[in-house]
Enzyme design. Structure first.
Site, PDB file in Angstrom:
ATOM      1  N   ARG A 228      45.160  43.949  36.940  1.00  0.00           N
ATOM      2  CA  ARG A 228      44.874  42.336  36.716  1.00  0.00           C
ATOM      3  C   ARG A 228      43.699  42.173  37.868  1.00  0.00           C
ATOM      4  O   ARG A 228      42.916  41.069  37.834  1.00  0.00           O
ATOM      5  CB  ARG A 228      45.640  41.176  36.709  1.00  0.00           C
ATOM      6  CG  ARG A 228      46.630  41.503  35.508  1.00  0.00           C
ATOM      7  CD  ARG A 228      47.819  40.398  35.312  1.00  0.00           C
ATOM      8  NE  ARG A 228      46.910  39.046  35.322  1.00  0.00           N
ATOM      9  CZ  ARG A 228      47.419  38.007  35.244  1.00  0.00           C
ATOM     10  NH1 ARG A 228      48.881  37.905  35.395  1.00  0.00           N
ATOM     11  NH2 ARG A 228      46.754  36.716  35.239  1.00  0.00           N
ATOM     12  N   CYS A 229      43.518  43.090  38.955  1.00  0.00           N
ATOM     13  CA  CYS A 229      42.772  42.756  40.100  1.00  0.00           C
ATOM     14  C   CYS A 229      41.448  43.468  39.872  1.00  0.00           C
ATOM     15  O   CYS A 229      41.322  44.851  39.655  1.00  0.00           O
ATOM     16  CB  CYS A 229      43.463  43.198  41.138  1.00  0.00           C
ATOM     17  SG  CYS A 229      42.386  43.347  42.922  1.00  0.00           S
ATOM     18  N   SER A 230      40.271  42.677  39.926  1.00  0.00           N
ATOM     19  CA  SER A 230      38.797  43.212  39.790  1.00  0.00           C
ATOM     20  C   SER A 230      38.615  44.358  40.797  1.00  0.00           C
ATOM     21  O   SER A 230      38.048  45.423  40.564  1.00  0.00           O
ATOM     22  CB  SER A 230      37.893  42.251  39.687  1.00  0.00           C
ATOM     23  OG  SER A 230      37.869  41.555  41.246  1.00  0.00           O
TER      24      SER A 230
END
Length: 119
Positions: free
Chosen positions: A9-11
């Site tokens: 979920r972390c870019s």
């Protein structure tokens, strides 16, 4: 072996994975992606990761997470053992991504930091 402690979920975590796949991964070098929110690290694993990073335990902790404030982790009197316990119990606090290669590790924020593992 390349190990990536990853949060999909972390870019920044996704960018680091893409960077490794496109620029640094060699065909014969296996890559292991560990979604640490699904597979939390034990205190012993966190200590080993900290050794590989060569930084303070506090540098491994995301101080922008709400749970950081809730747990009072800014308290400078907390011991490393207490910080490791907080990381083990609340894996969302772990910096991301962390990439390990040849017994060295870096925090991939920014993702370009991983380049130091490949020189």
């Amino acid at each position: 072996m390349i190990t990536i402690y990853h949060n999909p979920r972390c870019s920044k975590s996704r960018s680091a994975c893409e960077l490794i796949a496109s620029q640094y991964k060699r065909e014969e070098e296996p890559t292991q992606i560990i979604e640490y929110l699904k597979q939390p690290l034990s205190t012993a694993q966190l200590k080993e990761l900290n050794r590989q990073l060569g930084c303070s335990v506090r540098e491994m902790i995301r101080d922008s997470e709400p749970i950081y404030k809730e747990l009072g982790l800014s308290d400078s009197t907390l011991s490393d053992a207490q910080l490791y316990e907080a990381l083990a119990a609340h894996p969302i606090l772990l910096q991301r991504p962390i990439v390990v290669r040849n017994d060295r590790a870096v925090i991939g924020r920014p993702p370009e930091n991983v380049a130091t593992l490949f020189v």
